[in-house]
Structures are given as structure tokens and as C-alpha cells.
Write a protein that holds these residues in place. Structure first.
Motif, PDB file in Angstrom:
ATOM      1  N   ASP A  98       0.831  -1.210   0.000  1.00  0.00           N
ATOM      2  CA  ASP A  98       0.000   0.000   0.000  1.00  0.00           C
ATOM      3  C   ASP A  98       0.863   1.257   0.000  1.00  0.00           C
ATOM      4  O   ASP A  98       1.857   1.329   0.720  1.00  0.00           O
ATOM      5  CB  ASP A  98      -0.916   0.013   1.223  1.00  0.00           C
ATOM      6  CG  ASP A  98      -1.863  -1.174   1.227  1.00  0.00           C
ATOM      7  OD1 ASP A  98      -2.114  -1.723   0.135  1.00  0.00           O
ATOM      8  OD2 ASP A  98      -2.325  -1.553   2.314  1.00  0.00           O
ATOM      9  N   HIS A 139       1.725   5.376   0.587  1.00  0.00           N
ATOM     10  CA  HIS A 139       1.365   6.567   1.357  1.00  0.00           C
ATOM     11  C   HIS A 139       2.044   7.741   0.685  1.00  0.00           C
ATOM     12  O   HIS A 139       3.083   7.575   0.054  1.00  0.00           O
ATOM     13  CB  HIS A 139       1.781   6.434   2.827  1.00  0.00           C
ATOM     14  CG  HIS A 139       3.264   6.401   3.063  1.00  0.00           C
ATOM     15  ND1 HIS A 139       4.058   7.526   2.958  1.00  0.00           N
ATOM     16  CD2 HIS A 139       4.103   5.395   3.366  1.00  0.00           C
ATOM     17  CE1 HIS A 139       5.312   7.199   3.208  1.00  0.00           C
ATOM     18  NE2 HIS A 139       5.375   5.910   3.447  1.00  0.00           N
ATOM     19  N   TYR A 197       0.116   7.608   9.755  1.00  0.00           N
ATOM     20  CA  TYR A 197       0.123   6.314   9.077  1.00  0.00           C
ATOM     21  C   TYR A 197      -0.909   5.355   9.652  1.00  0.00           C
ATOM     22  O   TYR A 197      -1.046   4.231   9.190  1.00  0.00           O
ATOM     23  CB  TYR A 197       1.531   5.691   9.170  1.00  0.00           C
ATOM     24  CG  TYR A 197       2.541   6.534   8.442  1.00  0.00           C
ATOM     25  CD1 TYR A 197       2.904   6.244   7.134  1.00  0.00           C
ATOM     26  CD2 TYR A 197       3.081   7.667   9.030  1.00  0.00           C
ATOM     27  CE1 TYR A 197       3.787   7.051   6.440  1.00  0.00           C
ATOM     28  CE2 TYR A 197       3.965   8.482   8.349  1.00  0.00           C
ATOM     29  CZ  TYR A 197       4.309   8.160   7.054  1.00  0.00           C
ATOM     30  OH  TYR A 197       5.164   8.974   6.367  1.00  0.00           O
ATOM     31  N   LEU A 246      -3.363   3.128   7.735  1.00  0.00           N
ATOM     32  CA  LEU A 246      -2.838   2.015   6.940  1.00  0.00           C
ATOM     33  C   LEU A 246      -2.741   0.725   7.754  1.00  0.00           C
ATOM     34  O   LEU A 246      -2.661  -0.366   7.185  1.00  0.00           O
ATOM     35  CB  LEU A 246      -1.433   2.361   6.414  1.00  0.00           C
ATOM     36  CG  LEU A 246      -1.335   3.496   5.402  1.00  0.00           C
ATOM     37  CD1 LEU A 246       0.058   4.105   5.435  1.00  0.00           C
ATOM     38  CD2 LEU A 246      -1.643   2.998   4.008  1.00  0.00           C
ATOM     39  N   SER A 284      -9.740   7.612   6.271  1.00  0.00           N
ATOM     40  CA  SER A 284      -9.381   6.336   6.883  1.00  0.00           C
ATOM     41  C   SER A 284      -9.977   5.154   6.116  1.00  0.00           C
ATOM     42  O   SER A 284      -9.290   4.177   5.830  1.00  0.00           O
ATOM     43  CB  SER A 284      -9.859   6.315   8.334  1.00  0.00           C
ATOM     44  OG  SER A 284      -9.491   5.105   8.937  1.00  0.00           O
ATOM     45  N   THR A 299      -8.354   4.694   2.769  1.00  0.00           N
ATOM     46  CA  THR A 299      -7.050   4.057   2.929  1.00  0.00           C
ATOM     47  C   THR A 299      -7.210   2.548   3.037  1.00  0.00           C
ATOM     48  O   THR A 299      -6.392   1.780   2.555  1.00  0.00           O
ATOM     49  CB  THR A 299      -6.354   4.587   4.187  1.00  0.00           C
ATOM     50  OG1 THR A 299      -6.367   6.003   4.144  1.00  0.00           O
ATOM     51  CG2 THR A 299      -4.919   4.106   4.263  1.00  0.00           C
ATOM     52  N   PRO A 339      -6.202   2.259  -1.014  1.00  0.00           N
ATOM     53  CA  PRO A 339      -5.142   3.134  -0.501  1.00  0.00           C
ATOM     54  C   PRO A 339      -4.655   4.163  -1.521  1.00  0.00           C
ATOM     55  O   PRO A 339      -4.267   5.265  -1.139  1.00  0.00           O
ATOM     56  CB  PRO A 339      -4.010   2.163  -0.155  1.00  0.00           C
ATOM     57  CG  PRO A 339      -4.597   0.816  -0.136  1.00  0.00           C
ATOM     58  CD  PRO A 339      -5.874   0.829  -0.895  1.00  0.00           C
ATOM     59  N   ALA A 344      -6.504   7.535  -1.300  1.00  0.00           N
ATOM     60  CA  ALA A 344      -6.612   8.262  -0.037  1.00  0.00           C
ATOM     61  C   ALA A 344      -6.124   9.703  -0.149  1.00  0.00           C
ATOM     62  O   ALA A 344      -6.614  10.592   0.536  1.00  0.00           O
ATOM     63  CB  ALA A 344      -5.834   7.532   1.052  1.00  0.00           C
ATOM     64  N   ASP A 345      -5.171   9.918  -1.036  1.00  0.00           N
ATOM     65  CA  ASP A 345      -4.561  11.234  -1.161  1.00  0.00           C
ATOM     66  C   ASP A 345      -5.513  12.270  -1.750  1.00  0.00           C
ATOM     67  O   ASP A 345      -5.464  13.449  -1.414  1.00  0.00           O
ATOM     68  CB  ASP A 345      -3.321  11.092  -2.058  1.00  0.00           C
ATOM     69  CG  ASP A 345      -2.244  12.066  -1.656  1.00  0.00           C
ATOM     70  OD1 ASP A 345      -2.392  12.676  -0.588  1.00  0.00           O
ATOM     71  OD2 ASP A 345      -1.277  12.207  -2.418  1.00  0.00           O
TER      72      ASP A 345
END
Lengths: 407, 293
Positions: free
Chosen positions: A207, A209, A216, A219, B256, B259, B263, B266-267
Motif C-alpha cells: 500500500d 502513502h 500512518y 494504513l 481512513s 485508505t 489506498p 486516499a490522497d
């Protein structure tokens, strides 16, 4: 405005002539000859600031040592440090200014797989030699590579092979990857998937970020639900500290082993032994290897004497990369790019950590890689790692010249 | 992806904490905008300064609880000075002027933090009493994050009581509705504006101190979050405090859950939410139409 009279003009001219005459009389480093200018763009501000500061410190040390010995070709070396803010656009702009306004002879720097590509674009166009001192897969591969491009750091491919294989052998075969969503993290993710495939391990999930993410926690439930043996945190700088710290606070360390492929001494020192307890990772330099390698001890002592702290891995890249380039200029007896390139290709050297060499086809520097474990009972501020593995420099961990598009 | 109720529940909990920081920041932004119609772009820098001053006070007193109270008060004071000497001269001009001013101020403050505390940032540990994790039955959750939820709840209730049950709160609410009439009643609104700006900045400072043990302290920490907080304010409705709370928590949960399920999204999901809300309700959940004109 005051007019310049004949008298003052003559006086000024006389002084200037006297200065030139006096200067040429001075030994070696002369004012008459312009200094050799080295541009040094690194992300002094932002999440990689601590490592960039180490790079700047080490490059400064290398330049001071060289100037102390009389410079290069009798000329003083000047390091022009610029803040690229960890943004490719800013990196390109700063490099362009260094090339066009400052007329730098060489460029060393970059601390991001993304920004170094932007720097490389500029130096390539200007036909100026660039020594990259941070990880990237693309920098040594066509079409991005150019004859002017050199890579002192190792890359995500080598890192994930060395650290990934070690983790799979020693920590477990069920792997989960969290990665910083840009070139560096993505390349590490791909490398780890490849290694896992080869060695019969499973990547349960990977995943992303954002680069510079601060939280975090969202996640973690996904990771915990997958129940991996190993969680790989494929990130860098502050991201590494924050993700390890938050993983620790959510109790992930009691459920799985944490691995940071590029394990940063700067972040480990900041986070402390409790936060990082039980975390593994890879590096190309840790000052303790100086107990066995004389050049490592010499470098660490010199750095410590000047800055009152030991150098970490990215300081090593900057120090070695700076010396690599400038000593090649000395050997070539000219700053002319073609001749310096010839002096660099295939060159074997040992500036701070044992034998390294530049492969002729792609200008990649080959070097030893170490596997580290965070130390629990640290005895001093910088006594932070145990070296648990050493992988000797070898071209077999890297893609072949042909794979990289070099004939 | 294997998941069960427990995983989903822990995902919701992490979202709640993300949301609380948005709520605290958005409350301050919304309060200031509602009364002063100032879009305070230096809010992120006040958040950052809150974290740094919290660190400073912590180092001085060795007591997290004192830092948690003193740092927001210092930020409130800084807010008072900012309103009196920087923002006030711009009242009556277009809405862009204070926006540009506070934007410039935010750049100055980030640079000042780099000069004073260095570019590298600092590590801020949670207080010893809240260092561990608590077993919630479905997951282990850091005690400190539970505390952040509780602290935000207390602040929200206190703010609500202040606005609803005190005379000053009444004046503030009236001032938001119609400043001219309040002035005509002989009330010194300048003083109220000063105070509200201070309260808003103190809230940003509080968010900074609360976030520091989770996320660390560094000069650029407010740069991204202030943009997300503006999104929260817009989604909730400019100037609406209830909107700030609802939208803050909603955005936290949306981030959340995204994500968890996707994922990669999410941004940008924060901005997707804003786009959808603005299409359906141009003034946000609880915003008054026409406030921005």
C-alpha cells in the motif's frame, strides 16, 4: 555620480595590477585562476532535511580536505549548496541556475529518486558531469542515463535484493509493504516483489502513502488483518521515523518484524532505542565498520572532529562522491568532461568504507551493503545499530549492462 | 482482502483521531471567518508554532500537561497581536487582502521556525501516563490517541457552552449575523473580533500540541494540513461551527476508510468529497448562501 578622474583611475589600476602580481607569486592556489565550482542541490528543507544536512556536511568536509592539500589542478574548489526542497521542479530550477548563472563545472547532489532525474535532465543538456548521491534505478538505465551521469549511491534494485533476501531468510516469508508513493518507494516495492517471487515468499499486500505523510495509522488495520511476518517500510527521512513510531504505538511490533530497506541512522537516533527496538534494515555505511576498515575510521574521525557527531550513510555517499569526482579531475589534469569521464570509468577506489568501483557501462558504483538491527542497550548517543550481516560488493546483485539498455 | 468487524472498527477509530485534528483546526478557521470574514492562511503556521512552543514549554517544565495549556495560551496571545497590528488595518478592504497578508505571514513563520529551531524538526514523546496501548477488545489502540479524542470532545463542548451560554458568546453570535446592528447597540465589536481571532489561534495551537506526539514537530507540518482544513471548512459551510465539527469527523473517516479499501485514492479523496459537496450544496453542509460574495 562622481566622475572617475584620470588620477583615481590610474591608482585603482595600479593596485589591481599589484594584486595580480602578488597573487601569482603565492604558491599553488592562486586568485588569478577561477575556482572549480561544484553545484550541490539537496533538499535542506522538508522531510529529508536531516539526511540532506549530513550530505552537505560531508561534501564540505571533502572539499576542505582537498583545498587543504592545495586544491585541484592548483585551483581552489568551491561548493555551491542549494535547497531543492525535495521538489523535482525546484531541483531543475536550482540546477539550471547553477549551470547558467554560476557556470558550475560539475554537479553533485540529489536526495530523491524523483529530484535526481530532474537534476540529471539539466546536466545532461548542458553536458556537465553529475554525480548522484542517492538511490534510483532509472539514473543508470537508458534512456535517462547519459555519459555525463554517475551514480555513487546504490539503488532500490540492489537494496531490495540484499535486504529483501536477508529478511525472507531470517525473518519470515509473509511480507507486507508500505511504500512512499514516488519513484524510490515504488522501485523498492517492485524489487521486493521480485525477490519474494524468486525465493518463494509472498507479498500479501503493498500500500502507498504520500511522500511526507504525517499520519500512518489508517494504513495499519489492513496490515494487521493480513497477518504478515514482515512489514517492509519502503520510505525515507521523516516518513521512516513517523511510520515506525506510529507502528510501534499501535503494537505492530509485537505482531510482526519491521524492516526499513534504507535504515537511517539519523532517524534511528532521533526516535531512540525504544521506538526502534527490534527494527531491521539495510545501509551502505555505519561508523562502527571503522573497527575493521581503516578508511572508514579515518572518515568517521575526521567528520566527528569537525561536526561533533559521526557521519551516517548519506554523509558517506556525499563525501565519497565529492572525492571521486575531484580526484578524477586531478588525474585527468583537466576539467574537460570527456577526459574526466575517462578517468572515472572503471575506476577503483576506497575513500571511506573499503573497495568500490565504477562500472564502465552505466557508471554505477559497486560497494558493500550491510544489514543492521537497532540496538536496544545503546551505550552512547550514536551507538545505535548492531551490524548483523555484510554483503560484499558484487555486480551480480545489479541488473546487467544489457538489461539497463547499454549495448 | 480479508477483513472483519474488528478490523473495520479499528479503521473507524483511526479515522476518528484523524478527524479530531481537522475539527480543532477547522473550528478556529471557521470562527475567524464567520465573524471577521478573514480567510486565515497563517492557521497552519499557528498549528506548527503550537507544536514548537509545546516542545519548548515541555523542555522547560518537564510537564506535558503544563505545555498543553501554556502553548495554546501563547498562541492566543500571538493571535491577539496579529489581529491588532496586522489584520485590523485591512478591515473594510477586499477579502483578498487579509488572505494575502496571512499567507505571507505563514511563510515568514515557517522560515522563522527554521531559523530558531532548525530545519530538521524535533521528536516529541507522549507523556509517560499515555505512552502505552489500550486493549479495546477489537484492537490495541494507543492510549495517547484515545486521549486526543477525549480532549477534543472537551474543547468542543466548552466552546459550545461559551458561545451558547455566556453574554460574550451571545455577542459573538450576533456579530456573525449582523455586525452593523450589534455596533448600533453600542457594543465594541473591535474588542470582540480581537478576542475571537485569539481564540481561533489558540485552537490551532492546541491542535499542534496534541498532534506533536503522534506526528513529530517540524517547520512544514502546517503546510498540507491547513489546506485540508480549509476543505473541511468549505464542506462544513464557511463560518459554521457545527459544520466544522461534522465535516472534520467525516473527512477523517472518509480518509481512513479510503485508505482501507483503496489506498491509492486516499490522497485525493478529500478533494473529491469537496467537489461532490460543492456540486450538491454549494454553501456546504451548514453554510449560509451568499456569505462569500
Amino acid at each position: 555620480m562622481k566622475a572617475i578622474t584620470r588620477r583615481t583611475f590610474l591608482r585603482a589600476g595600479g593596485l589591481a595590477t599589484a594584486a595580480v602580481v602578488l597573487d601569482t607569486a603565492a604558491p599553488r592556489v592562486t586568485l588569478g585562476q577561477a575556482p572549480i565550482k561544484v553545484g550541490f542541490p539537496v533538499p535542506l528543507t522538508g522531510p529529508y532535511g536531516a539526511e540532506a544536512a549530513d550530505q552537505q556536511a560531508a561534501a564540505t568536509l571533502a572539499v576542505e580536505e582537498i583545498n587543504g592539500r592545495g586544491g585541484v589542478l592548483g585551483r581552489k574548489v568551491e561548493l555551491l549548496v542549494r535547497d531543492d526542497q525535495l521538489k523535482p521542479g525546484v531541483g531543475a530550477q536550482r540546477t539550471k541556475e547553477l549551470l547558467e548563472n554560476e557556470k558550475v563545472d560539475f554537479v553533485i547532489g540529489g536526495l530523491s529518486a524523483a529530484v535526481q532525474m530532474a537534476i540529471n535532465e539539466q546536466t545532461k543538456k548542458a553536458k556537465v558531469i553529475y554525480v548522484s548521491i542517492s538511490q534510483s534505478n532509472e539514473i543508470t538505465a537508458r534512456p535517462d542515463w547519459s555519459p555525463y551521469t554517475f551514480h555513487e549511491a546504490i539503488n532500490p534494485f540492489i537494496t531490495s535484493h540484499v535486504v529483501g533476501s536477508w529478511a525472507i531468510q531470517n525473518l519470515g516469508k509473509r511480507i507486507y509493504v508500505l511504500y512512499a508513493d514516488y519513484a524510490f518507494g515504488q522501485q523498492l516495492r517492485d524489487g521486493i516483489k521480485l525477490v519474494a517471487e524468486k525465493s518463494g515468499a509472498t507479498v500479501l499486500g503493498a500500500d502507498p502513502h504520500p511522500l511526507g505523510a504525517t499520519d500512518y495509522s489508517a494504513l495499519f488495520p489492513r496490515v494487521q488483518a493480513a497477518k504478515p511476518d514482515v512489514l517492509v517500510l519502503a520510505n525515507f527521512g521523516k516518513d521512516q521515523l513517523n511510520s515506525v513510531k506510529q507502528a510501534a504505538s499501535f503494537g505492530l511490533k509485537s505482531q510482526m518484524k519491521l524492516v526499513c530497506p534504507v535504515f537511517l541512522g539519523t532517524m534511528r537516533r532521533e526516535g531512540g532505542p525504544t521506538v526502534f527496538d527490534g527494527v531491521y534494515g539495510g545501509t551502505t555505511f555505519y561508523w562502527e565498520i571503522g573497527e575493521k576498515i581503516p578508511t572508514a575510521k579515518r572518515f568517521a574521525d575526521a567528520f566527528r572532529k569537525k561536526y561533533d557527531r559521526p557521519p551516517y550513510d548519506y554523509a558517506g555517499y556525499a563525501y565519497s562522491g565529492t572525492r571521486l569526482l575531484l580526484e578524477a579531475v586531478q588525474r585527468a589534469k583537466t576539467t574537460e568532461a570527456d577526459k574526466v569521464i575517462a578517468a572515472l570509468e572503471g575506476h577503483t577506489y576506497d575513500y571511506y568504507k573499503g573497495k568500490q568501483w565504477i562500472r564502465k557501462c552505466d557508471h554505477q558504483s559497486f560497494q558493500d551493503v550491510y544489514v543492521l538491527k537497532s540496538k536496544k542497550d545503546q551505550k552512547a548517543e550514536h551507538d545505535i545499530f548492531d551490524v548483523v550481516g555484510r554483503v560484499e560488493a558484487s555486480e551480480k546483485f545489479e541488473r546487467s549492462c544489457k538489461d539497463l539498455g547499454h549495448a | 482482502m480479508p477483513f472483519d468487524a474488528a478490523t473495520l472498527l479499528s479503521q473507524l477509530f483511526t479515522g476518528l483521531v484523524l478527524g479530531t485534528i481537522y475539527v480543532l483546526l477547522a473550528l478556529g478557521l471557521s470562527l475567524i471567518f464567520g465573524l471577521l470574514t478573514v480567510v486565515n492562511f497563517s492557521h497552519g503556521s499557528f498549528y506548527m508554532l503550537g507544536a514548537y512552543l509545546g516542545f519548548f514549554v515541555l523542555g522547560f517544565t518537564k510537564n506535558f500537561w503544563i505545555a498543553l495549556v501554556v502553548a495554546p495560551l501563547l498562541l492566543g496571545l500571538l493571535g491577539l497581536l496579529t489581529e491588532r497590528w496586522l489584520v485590523r488595518p485591512l478591515y473594510g478592504r477586499s477579502i483578498d487582502d487579509p488572505l494575502l497578508l496571512t499567507f505571507g505571514l505563514s511563510l515568514v513563520l515557517v522560515e522563522a521556525a527554521r531559523l530558531v529551531w532548525g530545519k530538521m524538526g524535533l521528536t516529541f514523546d507522549p507523556p509517560a501516563a499515555l505512552a502505552g496501548a489500550v486493549n479495546l477488545g477489537f484492537t490495541y489502540f494507543p492510549a495517547y490517541r484515545l486521549f486526543v479524542i477525549a480532549a477534543t470532545a472537551v474543547v468542543v463542548v466548552a466552546l459550545w457552552l461559551f458561545l451558547e451560554r455566556t453574554t460574550l458568546g451571545l455577542v459573538i453570535r450576533a456579530g456573525t449575523r449582523d455586525a452593523l446592528i450589534v455596533r448600533a447597540l453600542g457594543i465594541n465589536l473591535n474588542l470582540v473580533w480581537l478576542l475571537v481571532f485569539g481564540i481561533g489561534c489558540a485552537l490551532a495551537g492546541l491542535a499542534g500540541v496534541l498532534a506533536a506526539p503522534m506526528r513529530g514537530v517540524y517547520p512544514e507540518m502546517g503546510v498540507t494540513i491547513v489546506i485540508e482544513s480549509f476543505v473541511v471548512v468549505v464542506v462544513g459551510g464557511m463560518g459554521s461551527l457545527l459544520g466544522a465539527i461534522v465535516a472534520g469527523l467525516l473527512i477523517g473517516e472518509v480518509v481512513s476508510l479510503t485508505t482501507f479499501f483503496a489506498p491509492k485514492m486516499a490522497d485525493i479523496v478529500v478533494f473529491l468529497v469537496m467537489a461532490v459537496v460543492l456540486l450538491v450544496r454549494p454553501s456546504g453542509f451548514f453554510g449560509e448562501a451568499g456569505l462569500m460574495e
